[in-house]
Design a protein around this motif. Structure first.
Motif, PDB file in Angstrom:
ATOM      1  N   GLY A  29       0.825  -1.213   0.000  1.00 35.71           N
ATOM      2  CA  GLY A  29       0.000   0.000   0.000  1.00 35.71           C
ATOM      3  C   GLY A  29       0.851   1.252   0.000  1.00 35.71           C
ATOM      4  N   TYR A  30       1.930   1.220   0.768  1.00 36.55           N
ATOM      5  CA  TYR A  30       2.852   2.358   0.796  1.00 36.55           C
ATOM      6  C   TYR A  30       3.444   2.595  -0.591  1.00 36.55           C
ATOM      7  CZ  TYR A  30       6.920   5.222   1.695  1.00 36.55           C
ATOM      8  OH  TYR A  30       7.856   6.221   1.646  1.00 36.55           O
ATOM      9  N   ALA A  31       3.859   1.517  -1.241  1.00 35.06           N
ATOM     10  CA  ALA A  31       4.449   1.638  -2.580  1.00 35.06           C
ATOM     11  C   ALA A  31       3.454   2.238  -3.568  1.00 35.06           C
ATOM     12  CB  ALA A  31       4.930   0.280  -3.069  1.00 35.06           C
ATOM     13  N   THR A  32       2.190   1.888  -3.428  1.00 27.48           N
ATOM     14  CA  THR A  32       1.159   2.422  -4.316  1.00 27.48           C
ATOM     15  C   THR A  32       1.067   3.932  -4.206  1.00 27.48           C
ATOM     16  OG1 THR A  32      -0.142   0.403  -4.160  1.00 27.48           O
ATOM     17  CG2 THR A  32      -1.304   2.383  -4.881  1.00 27.48           C
ATOM     18  N   VAL A  33       1.075   4.456  -2.992  1.00 30.61           N
ATOM     19  CA  VAL A  33       0.894   5.904  -2.837  1.00 30.61           C
ATOM     20  C   VAL A  33       2.199   6.685  -2.865  1.00 30.61           C
ATOM     21  CG1 VAL A  33      -1.273   5.655  -1.593  1.00 30.61           C
ATOM     22  CG2 VAL A  33       0.834   5.847  -0.309  1.00 30.61           C
ATOM     23  N   GLY A  37       4.340   7.316  -7.135  1.00 35.41           N
ATOM     24  CA  GLY A  37       4.047   8.707  -7.438  1.00 35.41           C
ATOM     25  C   GLY A  37       2.583   9.088  -7.421  1.00 35.41           C
ATOM     26  N   PHE A  38       1.722   8.256  -6.848  1.00 36.89           N
ATOM     27  CA  PHE A  38       0.300   8.584  -6.782  1.00 36.89           C
ATOM     28  C   PHE A  38       0.062   9.838  -5.952  1.00 36.89           C
ATOM     29  CE2 PHE A  38      -3.814   8.182  -4.650  1.00 36.89           C
ATOM     30  CZ  PHE A  38      -4.631   8.244  -5.758  1.00 36.89           C
ATOM     31  N   ILE A  39       0.787   9.959  -4.844  1.00 39.19           N
ATOM     32  CA  ILE A  39       0.710  11.159  -4.015  1.00 39.19           C
ATOM     33  C   ILE A  39       1.935  12.007  -4.333  1.00 39.19           C
ATOM     34  CG2 ILE A  39       0.801  12.071  -1.659  1.00 39.19           C
ATOM     35  CD1 ILE A  39      -1.843  10.766  -2.300  1.00 39.19           C
ATOM     36  N   ASN A  40       1.692  13.170  -4.891  1.00 38.82           N
ATOM     37  CA  ASN A  40       2.777  14.104  -5.174  1.00 38.82           C
ATOM     38  C   ASN A  40       2.267  15.523  -4.952  1.00 38.82           C
ATOM     39  OD1 ASN A  40       1.534  15.033  -7.654  1.00 38.82           O
ATOM     40  ND2 ASN A  40       2.228  13.121  -8.584  1.00 38.82           N
ATOM     41  N   GLU A  41       3.140  16.485  -5.123  1.00 36.34           N
ATOM     42  CA  GLU A  41       2.807  17.877  -4.843  1.00 36.34           C
ATOM     43  C   GLU A  41       1.656  18.382  -5.720  1.00 36.34           C
ATOM     44  OE1 GLU A  41       5.792  16.566  -5.110  1.00 36.34           O
ATOM     45  OE2 GLU A  41       6.922  17.183  -3.337  1.00 36.34           O
ATOM     46  N   ILE A  60       8.253   8.071   4.549  1.00 38.33           N
ATOM     47  CA  ILE A  60       8.950   7.320   5.596  1.00 38.33           C
ATOM     48  C   ILE A  60       8.692   5.832   5.352  1.00 38.33           C
ATOM     49  CG2 ILE A  60       9.308   7.071   8.088  1.00 38.33           C
ATOM     50  CD1 ILE A  60       7.778   9.832   8.308  1.00 38.33           C
ATOM     51  N   PRO A  61       9.462   5.208   4.457  1.00 32.85           N
ATOM     52  CA  PRO A  61       9.184   3.823   4.073  1.00 32.85           C
ATOM     53  C   PRO A  61       9.310   2.826   5.220  1.00 32.85           C
ATOM     54  CG  PRO A  61      11.232   4.597   3.075  1.00 32.85           C
ATOM     55  CD  PRO A  61      10.587   5.776   3.725  1.00 32.85           C
ATOM     56  N   ALA A  62      10.191   3.050   6.164  1.00 27.48           N
ATOM     57  CA  ALA A  62      10.357   2.106   7.279  1.00 27.48           C
ATOM     58  C   ALA A  62       9.080   1.986   8.115  1.00 27.48           C
ATOM     59  CB  ALA A  62      11.526   2.534   8.163  1.00 27.48           C
ATOM     60  N   LEU A  63       8.232   3.027   8.071  1.00 25.14           N
ATOM     61  CA  LEU A  63       6.982   3.024   8.846  1.00 25.14           C
ATOM     62  C   LEU A  63       5.740   2.941   7.956  1.00 25.14           C
ATOM     63  CD1 LEU A  63       7.861   5.861  11.385  1.00 25.14           C
ATOM     64  CD2 LEU A  63       8.005   3.380  11.737  1.00 25.14           C
ATOM     65  N   ASN A  64       5.930   2.877   6.628  1.00 18.73           N
ATOM     66  CA  ASN A  64       4.819   2.891   5.671  1.00 18.73           C
ATOM     67  C   ASN A  64       3.946   4.132   5.850  1.00 18.73           C
ATOM     68  OD1 ASN A  64       5.601   0.404   4.559  1.00 18.73           O
ATOM     69  ND2 ASN A  64       4.464  -0.715   6.112  1.00 18.73           N
ATOM     70  N   VAL A  65       4.602   5.272   6.033  1.00 20.16           N
ATOM     71  CA  VAL A  65       3.904   6.537   6.295  1.00 20.16           C
ATOM     72  C   VAL A  65       4.298   7.588   5.264  1.00 20.16           C
ATOM     73  CG1 VAL A  65       3.692   8.457   7.930  1.00 20.16           C
ATOM     74  CG2 VAL A  65       3.709   6.107   8.775  1.00 20.16           C
ATOM     75  N   VAL A  66       3.302   8.351   4.844  1.00 21.77           N
ATOM     76  CA  VAL A  66       3.527   9.539   4.021  1.00 21.77           C
ATOM     77  C   VAL A  66       2.963  10.711   4.810  1.00 21.77           C
ATOM     78  CG1 VAL A  66       3.030  10.724   1.860  1.00 21.77           C
ATOM     79  CG2 VAL A  66       3.340   8.241   1.879  1.00 21.77           C
ATOM     80  N   LYS A  67       3.786  11.734   4.988  1.00 18.83           N
ATOM     81  CA  LYS A  67       3.381  12.929   5.726  1.00 18.83           C
ATOM     82  C   LYS A  67       3.363  14.095   4.746  1.00 18.83           C
ATOM     83  CE  LYS A  67       4.579  15.437   9.894  1.00 18.83           C
ATOM     84  NZ  LYS A  67       5.359  15.388  11.122  1.00 18.83           N
ATOM     85  N   ILE A  68       2.299  14.885   4.798  1.00 16.49           N
ATOM     86  CA  ILE A  68       2.112  15.996   3.868  1.00 16.49           C
ATOM     87  C   ILE A  68       1.849  17.257   4.680  1.00 16.49           C
ATOM     88  CG2 ILE A  68       0.674  16.885   1.995  1.00 16.49           C
ATOM     89  CD1 ILE A  68      -0.146  13.792   1.663  1.00 16.49           C
ATOM     90  N   SER A  69       2.557  18.329   4.365  1.00 20.21           N
ATOM     91  CA  SER A  69       2.345  19.606   5.044  1.00 20.21           C
ATOM     92  C   SER A  69       2.118  20.699   4.017  1.00 20.21           C
ATOM     93  CB  SER A  69       3.553  19.972   5.914  1.00 20.21           C
ATOM     94  OG  SER A  69       3.705  19.052   6.972  1.00 20.21           O
ATOM     95  N   TYR A  70       1.247  21.638   4.374  1.00 20.15           N
ATOM     96  CA  TYR A  70       0.982  22.782   3.506  1.00 20.15           C
ATOM     97  C   TYR A  70       0.449  23.944   4.340  1.00 20.15           C
ATOM     98  CZ  TYR A  70      -3.842  21.074   3.699  1.00 20.15           C
ATOM     99  OH  TYR A  70      -5.074  20.645   4.123  1.00 20.15           O
ATOM    100  N   PRO A  71       0.537  25.153   3.826  1.00 17.64           N
ATOM    101  CA  PRO A  71       0.039  26.312   4.575  1.00 17.64           C
ATOM    102  C   PRO A  71      -1.473  26.243   4.773  1.00 17.64           C
ATOM    103  CG  PRO A  71       1.435  27.012   2.751  1.00 17.64           C
ATOM    104  CD  PRO A  71       1.174  25.546   2.572  1.00 17.64           C
ATOM    105  N   ARG A  72      -1.911  26.634   5.965  1.00 22.66           N
ATOM    106  CA  ARG A  72      -3.350  26.699   6.232  1.00 22.66           C
ATOM    107  C   ARG A  72      -3.982  27.763   5.333  1.00 22.66           C
ATOM    108  NH1 ARG A  72      -5.274  24.836  11.477  1.00 22.66           N
ATOM    109  NH2 ARG A  72      -7.001  26.249  11.109  1.00 22.66           N
ATOM    110  N   PRO A  73      -5.227  27.565   4.929  1.00 22.98           N
ATOM    111  CA  PRO A  73      -5.890  28.578   4.106  1.00 22.98           C
ATOM    112  C   PRO A  73      -6.085  29.906   4.857  1.00 22.98           C
ATOM    113  CG  PRO A  73      -7.355  26.714   4.532  1.00 22.98           C
ATOM    114  CD  PRO A  73      -6.032  26.385   5.120  1.00 22.98           C
ATOM    115  N   VAL A  74      -6.304  29.827   6.159  1.00 25.16           N
ATOM    116  CA  VAL A  74      -6.372  31.007   7.030  1.00 25.16           C
ATOM    117  C   VAL A  74      -5.651  30.646   8.325  1.00 25.16           C
ATOM    118  CG1 VAL A  74      -8.534  31.890   6.065  1.00 25.16           C
ATOM    119  CG2 VAL A  74      -8.604  30.367   8.031  1.00 25.16           C
TER     120      VAL A  74
END
Length: 99
Positions: A29-33, A37-41, A60-74
């Protein structure tokens, strides 16, 4: 996405940023996302009406985690803030269907 992940969540990363986390069930599942490249900018920018340059993705492949950060809209707690804890920002991502 919600079916392939153990958990999809969002939270504050300070008053000006949101962080979302995808905890995938397994390496496949991690490899899929992440790896395929399913999850990208660009995908995140399209989902949340952002500039792709403002999106940060941490894999973070060792944990099968993808973390995404972006500016809040407000800014958090401002007059137009409808989700002070950023707890609902993950919904469009959780609804995304990997092809």
């Amino acid at each position: 996405m919600g079916e392939r992940a153990l958990e999809v969540r969002s939270k504050n990363a300070g008053p000006f940023w949101v962080t979302m986390e995808l905890f995938m069930r397994d390496a496949e599942g991690y490899a899929t996302v992440a790896d395929e490249g399913f999850i990208n900018e660009e995908v995140i920018a399209r989902l949340y009406d952002l500039d792709p340059a403002d999106v940060q993705i941490f894999r973070i492949p060792a944990l099968n985690v993808v973390k995404i950060s972006y500016p809040r809209p407000v800014a958090q707690g401002s007059l137009r803030d409808r989700d002070v804890h950023a707890g609902q920002h993950h919904v469009p991502l959780a609804a995304l269907v990997p092809e």
